[in-house]
Design an enzyme around this catalytic site. Structure first.
Site: not given
Length: 159
Positions: A126, A133
């Protein structure tokens, strides 16, 4: 106006939470692995002695995403930690700040509860989420390998 807001989920949100769980499972190519129902969500997230919390992100009055989290414990820090189980924003609302707002709310909750850590996992493939993040300062814990027992393996091992 397109204003984003976050509110705690309530039991009547069980159907909505299941909707987002299914969307997430489709995104992760694991739709057949979802065994949750509205009833099991209500019974587990919203039970009297639950240990799970859920947040709903809305754009105006339209639900656009969820976060489901619980508390764990760090023996080395001797402090609780906040663990994000799932964060999901519907594709048409991504890139508008909903995910970041959910993470900021959980970071604030972690600090209010005296947590030493705010952690979560992300699938290795992902890349959009992992890049996001990293952009907010989160560090991947690549030296750790997750392990899991479930289903018949868990039952057999426990016997």
């Amino acid at each position: 106006m397109n204003q984003l807001s976050i509110r705690p989920a309530v039991a009547t949100d069980s159907k909505l939470i299941l909707h987002f769980i299914r969307e997430l499972a489709i995104y992760e190519k694991a739709e057949d692995e979802v065994h949750a129902t509205e009833e099991t969500i209500e019974a587990t997230i919203f039970s009297k002695d639950n240990h799970v919390n859920a947040l709903i992100c809305q754009q105006d009055d339209q639900p656009v995403g969820i976060a489901i989290y619980f508390y764990n414990y760090s023996t080395w820090l001797a402090k609780p930690g906040l663990y994000l189980e799932d964060l999901y924003v519907s594709p048409e609302y991504r890139g508008k700040g909903a995910g970041k707002l959910l993470l900021k709310r959980m970071a604030k909750i972690a600090l209010q509860k005296g947590c030493g850590r705010f952690e979560w996992s992300c699938l290795d493939w992902n890349k959009p989420s992992r890049d996001f993040y990293h952009s907010i300062g989160a560090e991947s814990q690549d030296e750790w390998v997750g392990y899991r027992m479930s289903g018949q393996t868990l039952i057999d091992f426990a016997e």
